[in-house]
Write a protein that holds these residues in place. Structure first.
Motif, mmCIF file in Angstrom:
data_model
loop_
_atom_site.group_PDB
_atom_site.id
_atom_site.type_symbol
_atom_site.label_atom_id
_atom_site.label_comp_id
_atom_site.label_asym_id
_atom_site.label_seq_id
_atom_site.Cartn_x
_atom_site.Cartn_y
_atom_site.Cartn_z
ATOM 1 N N ARG A 22 0.835 -1.200 0.000
ATOM 2 C CA ARG A 22 0.000 0.000 0.000
ATOM 3 C C ARG A 22 0.869 1.249 0.000
ATOM 4 N N GLY A 23 1.933 1.225 0.776
ATOM 5 C CA GLY A 23 2.867 2.355 0.794
ATOM 6 C C GLY A 23 3.459 2.601 -0.584
ATOM 7 N N LEU A 24 3.801 1.528 -1.251
ATOM 8 C CA LEU A 24 4.422 1.667 -2.571
ATOM 9 C C LEU A 24 3.471 2.272 -3.598
ATOM 10 N N ILE A 25 2.183 1.931 -3.513
ATOM 11 C CA ILE A 25 1.272 2.406 -4.566
ATOM 12 C C ILE A 25 0.609 3.731 -4.220
ATOM 13 N N THR A 26 0.577 4.110 -2.959
ATOM 14 C CA THR A 26 -0.126 5.358 -2.631
ATOM 15 C C THR A 26 0.835 6.523 -2.426
ATOM 16 N N GLU A 27 2.101 6.220 -2.225
ATOM 17 C CA GLU A 27 3.095 7.273 -2.039
ATOM 18 C C GLU A 27 3.137 8.161 -3.272
ATOM 19 N N ASP A 28 3.140 9.483 -3.035
ATOM 20 C CA ASP A 28 3.266 10.397 -4.164
ATOM 21 C C ASP A 28 4.744 10.693 -4.345
ATOM 22 N N ARG A 29 5.430 9.786 -5.007
ATOM 23 C CA ARG A 29 6.893 9.934 -5.053
ATOM 24 C C ARG A 29 7.314 10.833 -6.206
ATOM 25 N N PRO A 30 8.334 11.649 -5.947
ATOM 26 C CA PRO A 30 8.852 12.461 -7.050
ATOM 27 C C PRO A 30 9.508 11.560 -8.091
ATOM 28 N N ARG A 31 9.413 11.969 -9.347
ATOM 29 C CA ARG A 31 10.118 11.221 -10.391
ATOM 30 C C ARG A 31 11.614 11.337 -10.159
ATOM 31 N N VAL A 32 12.286 10.221 -10.057
ATOM 32 C CA VAL A 32 13.745 10.252 -9.947
ATOM 33 C C VAL A 32 14.283 9.330 -11.023
ATOM 34 N N ASP A 33 15.045 9.906 -11.923
ATOM 35 C CA ASP A 33 15.665 9.087 -12.941
ATOM 36 C C ASP A 33 16.697 8.202 -12.248
#
Ligand SMILES: *Cc1c(COP(=O)(O)O)cnc(C)c1O
Length: 472
Positions: A22-33
């Motif tokens: 759930r953490g992996l799919i709901t986190e609003d993560r910044p795009r990091v190349d």
């Protein structure tokens, strides 16, 4: 260090695992190349002998998900955006762990019945009649392939080397690929001209069929597009249905992108004639917002699928209970393994059923209506801008346009808009010229993000047209 105790985790372990997911799919993560380092490390890694620490595995997945294009963002207006509904993913989790076998109705009749209800909803939505059957496949490409195999068996069984398929210049590449895999000669895939640069010309198809018959070839199928990927253009379906029925050939409609607009009044009007198709490709993983891996094929006559795909397997005799016409004798449910190339299959029905139950059909209808509204709004704004021209007219939710100037000017506008990072457009080639595309489909794409895209486009167009103006 946290590791799993075995294949079947204890309830609290499973809870922990799901919480991490759930953490992996709901986190609003910044795009990091992730860069070459991440890619190289992943590519060169091999699974170890012993369980790994959960934290380390989750951290690695987190880096993977932060890399590359996120097609689920509201600002994705490139290609055909994909949404990835969470309710469908939960359905997928249930289907995968319960792992019911749905290839033959006898193993899990209720599971097959649940899927059959959704399948009938699809064939009824498109008015295909009482003998129709839908099947769920991995995507639009496999649906097109399955359709062409069925058409081949219906019209050129044993004579595929003389069989001919008719497609438009803007037909999706998967149609030509499907024809090739189905055994048609590449030279027998007739690329027929358009009447207006975007839509297949029915009279050209009629003439081509007549000529091929005179030459001793076997016309098999006309493939129409209901929403081209390039421009969202809908071929004249009713006129093509006339041509196909006059000639006695199969009409396949590739509605992978556009099909579900039939849920809306405007879409239904633009898709008029689709109810006369022999088969229709749909992609729930596009216009029904589901996760990738969900395509559908609808056929008017279930028997055509039986003739193309049914085989007997001795080891299944205990459970086959075959009735007539691809249905099981006990409940009249579709024997899905006899109607598609697959035997063991994912229980894809649940992936459609659960979101439709939890959100209601109306939510999908509203989201698709909004996509049409937003594309219409974008078209108006772009038409009003002196430095921009809209190419053709949008039938559905894709708007194609050019900035004043050459191909390089189009690329320059695209690069400027995409460099902003909040929205993403793509380009294509129409009539030999680079053309920009704005495709609205995701249920997350709202008015604000489309306004932002339009501001960026107009600013970039003024700048680029100004530059090329001063050059000229
Ligand atoms: C996307 C698309 C396809 C191919 O579908 P996949 O699900 O990508 O295999 C076929 N036809 C059209 C019109 C499409 O937009």
């Amino acid at each position: 260090m946290t590791t799993l105790s075995g294949f079947d985790p204890a309830p609290e372990e499973l809870t922990e695992l799901l919480a991490r997911a759930r953490g992996l799919i709901t986190e609003d993560r910044p795009r990091v190349d992730g860069g070459a380092e991440l890619i190289g490390a992943l590519r060169d890694a091999r699974p170890g002998e012993h369980p790994r620490d959960l934290d380390a595995v989750v951290a690695e997945l987190d880096a993977v998900l932060a890399d590359g294009v996120d097609p689920t963002r509201p600002g994705e207006l490139a290609y055909i955006p994909g949404s990835g509904l969470a309710s469908a993913a939960v359905a997928e989790l249930i289907a995968a762990v319960a792992n019911r076998y749905t290839g033959l109705a006898g193993f899990a009749p209720a599971a097959v019945a649940l899927e059959a209800g959704v399948l009938s909803w699809l064939t009824e939505l498109f008015g295909l009649g009482p003998a129709a059957q839908a099947v769920l496949l991995s995507g639009g490409s496999t649906a097109n392939l399955t359709a062409l195999v069925a058409a081949r068996e219906a019209h050129a069984a044993g004579a595929v080397e003389r069989g001919v398929v008719y497609v438009g210049t803007h037909a999706h590449a998967s149609v030509r690929k499907a024809a090739r895999i189905a055994g048609f000669r590449p030279a027998h895939v007739r690329i027929c001209p358009t009447s207006d640069g975007a839509r297949l010309d029915p009279e050209a198809v009629r003439i081509a069929i007549k000529q091929d018959r005179a030459d001793g070839l076997v016309p098999v199928a006309v493939v129409a597009a209901a929403g081209t990927t390039n421009a969202g253009a809908v071929d004249p379906l009713a006129a093509l249905a006339d041509v196909a029925s006059d000639a006695g050939v199969w009409l396949h409609v590739d509605a992978a992108y556009g099909g579900f607009f039939a849920l809306t009044d405007r879409g239904r009007a633009r898709l008029a004639g689709i109810e006369r198709a022999d088969s229709i490709t749909l992609d729930p993983h596009k216009s029904l917002f589901l996760p990738f891996g969900t395509g559908a094929l609808l056929v008017r006559d279930r028997g055509a699928l039986v003739r193309a795909f049914a085989e007997d397997a001795d080891y299944l005799r205990d459970l086959e209970h075959d009735g007539p016409d691809g249905l099981d004798a006990v409940h009249g449910l579709p024997q899905l393994a006899e109607l598609t190339p697959e035997l063991t299959r994912a229980w894809r029905g649940l992936r459609l059923w659960l979101p439709l139950q939890l959100h209601g059909v109306g939510a999908f209808r509203a989201a698709l209506d909004r996509a049409l509204d937003l594309a219409g709004h974008a078209e108006q704004v772009l038409r009003a801008e002196a430095d921009l021209e809209v190419v053709g007219y949008p039938d559905l939710s894709i708007v194609t346009f050019r900035v004043r100037g050459d191909d390089a000017a189009q690329d320059a506008v695209l690069a400027r808009v995409n460099a902003d990072g909040r929205v993403r457009l793509s380009s294509t080639v129409i009539d030999g010229r680079v053309t920009l595309r704005l495709a609205v489909l995701s249920h997350r794409t709202d008015r604000a993000v489309v306004e932002l895209a339009l501001e960026l486009i107009v600013a970039a167009a003024r700048e680029v047209a100004g530059l090329s103006g001063s050059r000229g």
